[in-house]
Design a protein around this motif. Structure first.
Motif, PDB file in Angstrom:
ATOM      1  N   LEU A 231       2.535  -6.285  -7.319  1.00 32.71           N
ATOM      2  CA  LEU A 231       1.448  -5.953  -6.396  1.00 32.71           C
ATOM      3  C   LEU A 231       1.812  -4.669  -5.640  1.00 32.71           C
ATOM      4  O   LEU A 231       2.989  -4.401  -5.390  1.00 32.71           O
ATOM      5  CB  LEU A 231       1.220  -7.103  -5.408  1.00 32.71           C
ATOM      6  CG  LEU A 231       0.628  -8.369  -6.019  1.00 32.71           C
ATOM      7  CD1 LEU A 231       0.613  -9.507  -5.010  1.00 32.71           C
ATOM      8  CD2 LEU A 231      -0.790  -8.119  -6.543  1.00 32.71           C
ATOM      9  N   GLY A 232       0.797  -3.888  -5.293  1.00 31.65           N
ATOM     10  CA  GLY A 232       1.023  -2.697  -4.477  1.00 31.65           C
ATOM     11  C   GLY A 232       1.390  -3.116  -3.054  1.00 31.65           C
ATOM     12  O   GLY A 232       0.886  -4.122  -2.555  1.00 31.65           O
ATOM     13  N   LEU A 233       2.242  -2.323  -2.407  1.00 33.92           N
ATOM     14  CA  LEU A 233       2.729  -2.722  -1.080  1.00 33.92           C
ATOM     15  C   LEU A 233       2.286  -1.753   0.014  1.00 33.92           C
ATOM     16  O   LEU A 233       2.434  -0.535  -0.118  1.00 33.92           O
ATOM     17  CB  LEU A 233       4.266  -2.777  -1.061  1.00 33.92           C
ATOM     18  CG  LEU A 233       4.958  -3.612  -2.126  1.00 33.92           C
ATOM     19  CD1 LEU A 233       6.459  -3.669  -1.838  1.00 33.92           C
ATOM     20  CD2 LEU A 233       4.376  -5.013  -2.188  1.00 33.92           C
ATOM     21  N   THR A 234       1.784  -2.342   1.102  1.00 32.71           N
ATOM     22  CA  THR A 234       1.519  -1.575   2.314  1.00 32.71           C
ATOM     23  C   THR A 234       1.771  -2.509   3.490  1.00 32.71           C
ATOM     24  O   THR A 234       1.775  -3.733   3.331  1.00 32.71           O
ATOM     25  CB  THR A 234       0.098  -0.977   2.322  1.00 32.71           C
ATOM     26  OG1 THR A 234      -0.108  -0.257   3.542  1.00 32.71           O
ATOM     27  CG2 THR A 234      -0.985  -2.016   2.154  1.00 32.71           C
ATOM     28  N   ILE A 235       2.025  -1.941   4.661  1.00 29.58           N
ATOM     29  CA  ILE A 235       2.393  -2.765   5.820  1.00 29.58           C
ATOM     30  C   ILE A 235       1.929  -2.080   7.098  1.00 29.58           C
ATOM     31  O   ILE A 235       2.067  -0.859   7.232  1.00 29.58           O
ATOM     32  CB  ILE A 235       3.930  -3.005   5.839  1.00 29.58           C
ATOM     33  CG1 ILE A 235       4.366  -3.683   7.152  1.00 29.58           C
ATOM     34  CG2 ILE A 235       4.742  -1.734   5.584  1.00 29.58           C
ATOM     35  CD1 ILE A 235       5.822  -4.150   7.153  1.00 29.58           C
TER      36      ILE A 235
ATOM     37  N   HIS B 270      13.047  -1.325   4.855  1.00 32.31           N
ATOM     38  CA  HIS B 270      13.126  -2.732   4.442  1.00 32.31           C
ATOM     39  C   HIS B 270      12.069  -3.153   3.424  1.00 32.31           C
ATOM     40  O   HIS B 270      12.217  -4.153   2.743  1.00 32.31           O
ATOM     41  CB  HIS B 270      13.024  -3.641   5.664  1.00 32.31           C
ATOM     42  CG  HIS B 270      14.175  -3.499   6.605  1.00 32.31           C
ATOM     43  ND1 HIS B 270      15.436  -3.973   6.306  1.00 32.31           N
ATOM     44  CD2 HIS B 270      14.270  -2.911   7.822  1.00 32.31           C
ATOM     45  CE1 HIS B 270      16.258  -3.691   7.305  1.00 32.31           C
ATOM     46  NE2 HIS B 270      15.582  -3.041   8.235  1.00 32.31           N
ATOM     47  N   VAL B 271      10.977  -2.390   3.346  1.00 34.38           N
ATOM     48  CA  VAL B 271       9.856  -2.799   2.473  1.00 34.38           C
ATOM     49  C   VAL B 271       9.664  -1.821   1.310  1.00 34.38           C
ATOM     50  O   VAL B 271       9.232  -2.188   0.245  1.00 34.38           O
ATOM     51  CB  VAL B 271       8.559  -2.938   3.318  1.00 34.38           C
ATOM     52  CG1 VAL B 271       7.344  -3.171   2.450  1.00 34.38           C
ATOM     53  CG2 VAL B 271       8.712  -4.070   4.336  1.00 34.38           C
ATOM     54  N   ARG B 272       9.996  -0.559   1.537  1.00 35.25           N
ATOM     55  CA  ARG B 272       9.808   0.521   0.553  1.00 35.25           C
ATOM     56  C   ARG B 272       8.350   0.545   0.033  1.00 35.25           C
ATOM     57  O   ARG B 272       8.091   0.481  -1.175  1.00 35.25           O
ATOM     58  CB  ARG B 272      10.794   0.360  -0.617  1.00 35.25           C
ATOM     59  CG  ARG B 272      12.232   0.676  -0.191  1.00 35.25           C
ATOM     60  CD  ARG B 272      13.224   0.380  -1.282  1.00 35.25           C
ATOM     61  NE  ARG B 272      13.523  -1.037  -1.352  1.00 35.25           N
ATOM     62  CZ  ARG B 272      13.399  -1.794  -2.433  1.00 35.25           C
ATOM     63  NH1 ARG B 272      12.971  -1.269  -3.563  1.00 35.25           N
ATOM     64  NH2 ARG B 272      13.700  -3.069  -2.404  1.00 35.25           N
ATOM     65  N   PRO B 273       7.383   0.613   0.960  1.00 35.98           N
ATOM     66  CA  PRO B 273       5.972   0.589   0.552  1.00 35.98           C
ATOM     67  C   PRO B 273       5.504   1.952   0.059  1.00 35.98           C
ATOM     68  O   PRO B 273       6.047   2.983   0.451  1.00 35.98           O
ATOM     69  CB  PRO B 273       5.253   0.230   1.862  1.00 35.98           C
ATOM     70  CG  PRO B 273       6.100   0.899   2.915  1.00 35.98           C
ATOM     71  CD  PRO B 273       7.529   0.814   2.421  1.00 35.98           C
ATOM     72  N   ALA B 274       4.476   1.930  -0.789  1.00 36.90           N
ATOM     73  CA  ALA B 274       3.858   3.188  -1.223  1.00 36.90           C
ATOM     74  C   ALA B 274       3.019   3.772  -0.096  1.00 36.90           C
ATOM     75  O   ALA B 274       2.800   4.983  -0.041  1.00 36.90           O
ATOM     76  CB  ALA B 274       2.978   2.920  -2.438  1.00 36.90           C
ATOM     77  N   ARG B 275       2.530   2.879   0.775  1.00 39.78           N
ATOM     78  CA  ARG B 275       1.627   3.301   1.856  1.00 39.78           C
ATOM     79  C   ARG B 275       2.001   2.584   3.148  1.00 39.78           C
ATOM     80  O   ARG B 275       2.637   1.528   3.103  1.00 39.78           O
ATOM     81  CB  ARG B 275       0.166   2.920   1.499  1.00 39.78           C
ATOM     82  CG  ARG B 275      -0.245   3.409   0.129  1.00 39.78           C
ATOM     83  CD  ARG B 275      -1.705   3.190  -0.214  1.00 39.78           C
ATOM     84  NE  ARG B 275      -2.411   2.103   0.405  1.00 39.78           N
ATOM     85  CZ  ARG B 275      -3.319   1.332  -0.215  1.00 39.78           C
ATOM     86  NH1 ARG B 275      -3.599   1.527  -1.496  1.00 39.78           N
ATOM     87  NH2 ARG B 275      -3.935   0.390   0.450  1.00 39.78           N
TER      88      ARG B 275
END
Ligand SMILES: Nc1ncnc2[nH]cnc12
Ligand SMILES: [Zn+2]
Length: 322
Positions: A184-188, A205-210
């Motif tokens: 799944l794509g990650l954003t926070i 800690h999350v390394r989100p794309a957005r």
């Protein structure tokens, strides 16, 4: 005015998109007194805590698959009429569970509304399942496990929303590991209610794309450079930020500074009627108040499609329509 511009949105909480008139209709249907949350056809809240209370009360007025289908179809149809070609809605199975509908029916109801809106207008949309931070890391892990096993074609990402000042990002790393493994794509949500450190924590800690919001990264010059260098996309929601008093006014909003520093930014509405805005209005403000050229706004729309959590064929098709 920006009515002539194509638009795309990566960040709108679906219950937060409920027009007060629809909330009133739902309340009549279920015999609920809304005098504490709606006055003069406007939502009543005055800080983030009372906003969340109001949001949850509005969400509790949607109780069946049909209710959620109606909400998604109405919101996406309105977006399409404003020239929007793509929308990611943030959805919360926890809210479906709270009203006794259940997570699967909640998702299916929304999916039916999305399908109906696409059939009617052509608008493409996806769902991002969100964990709710103030429910704590264990609850968010359960939501992440649900999102990871769901494998619904319209559910393509995961977010973490709610009270950003509760818990550390590190406590949610496990939840994000679960959904990352499920592709799944990650954003926070970060850098909205909390300062630049929360954006740095999210990256580490999350390394989100957005990042959802991320605007308070502006408090740390090195962090702004890191966002630009790493190409992390910010889902910026200016009207929400002013309404929640993250910044006092549009003149002091950092969208232009982030853009000028080379950060990849997009325009979003967050919870439009709660913040007296709409995606169309966010585009208008970027143009008339913040002074962006049409070509620059088109660039933000392109960034949104480039960063969308969709398959490559859909991305290319959407990019070709810009
Ligand atoms: N602006 C916001 N920030 C955090 N959580 C939210 N949930 C709905 N709107 C939100
Ligand atoms: Zn949000």
């Amino acid at each position: 005015m920006t009515l002539h511009l194509k638009k795309a949105e990566l960040h709108c909480h679906i219950e937060g998109a409920t027009p007060p008139e629809l909330a009133l209709r739902q309340a009549r249907k279920y015999g609920v007194d809304t005098s504490a949350i709606i006055r003069d056809k406007a939502y009543v809240w005055d800080d983030f805590t009372s906003f969340v209370r109001c949001y949850d009360a509005v969400a509790s007025l949607f109780r069946t698959e049909g209710d959620y289908a109606l909400l998604a179809e109405a919101y996406l149809t309105e977006l399409a009429e404003a020239g929007t070609i793509y929308s990611e809605i943030i959805v919360s199975p926890d809210h479906g569970n709270t009203v006794g509908l259940g997570a699967d029916a909640y998702i299916e109801g929304l999916a039916a509304g999305m399908d109906a809106a696409r059939a009617k207008t052509g608008i493409e949309s996806r769902m991002l399942i969100t964990g709710i931070r103030h429910l704590g890391p264990e609850a968010v892990i359960r939501t992440a496990e649900y999102a990871a096993r769901l494998r619904h074609p319209l559910v393509t990402g995961f977010n973490l929303a709610g009270e950003e000042r509760m818990h550390s990002v590190a406590e949610f790393a496990r939840a994000f590991d679960i959904v990352r493994d499920a592709d799944l794509g990650l954003t926070i949500h970060a850098g909205e209610l909390s300062g630049a450190f929360s954006v740095r924590d999210a990256l580490d800690h999350v390394r989100p794309a957005r990042i959802s919001h991320g605007v308070r990264a502006i408090e740390d010059e090195d962090l702004v450079k890191r966002l630009a260098d790493e190409g992390v996309v910010l889902e910026v929601c200016p009207g929400s930020n002013i309404s929640l008093k993250v910044f006092p006014d549009f003149a002091s909003h950092p969208l232009k500074a982030l853009y000028t520093a080379g950060v990849r930014v997009t325009l979003n509405s967050d919870d439009p009627p709660f913040f007296h805005t709409s995606l169309a209005q966010e585009y208008d403000i970027a143009s008339t108040v913040m002074g962006f050229e049409d070509s620059e706004i088109n660039g933000m729309t392109r960034t949104a499609i480039e960063a969308a959590f969709v398959d490559e064929a859909t991305r290319q098709r959407l990019l070709a329509t810009l």
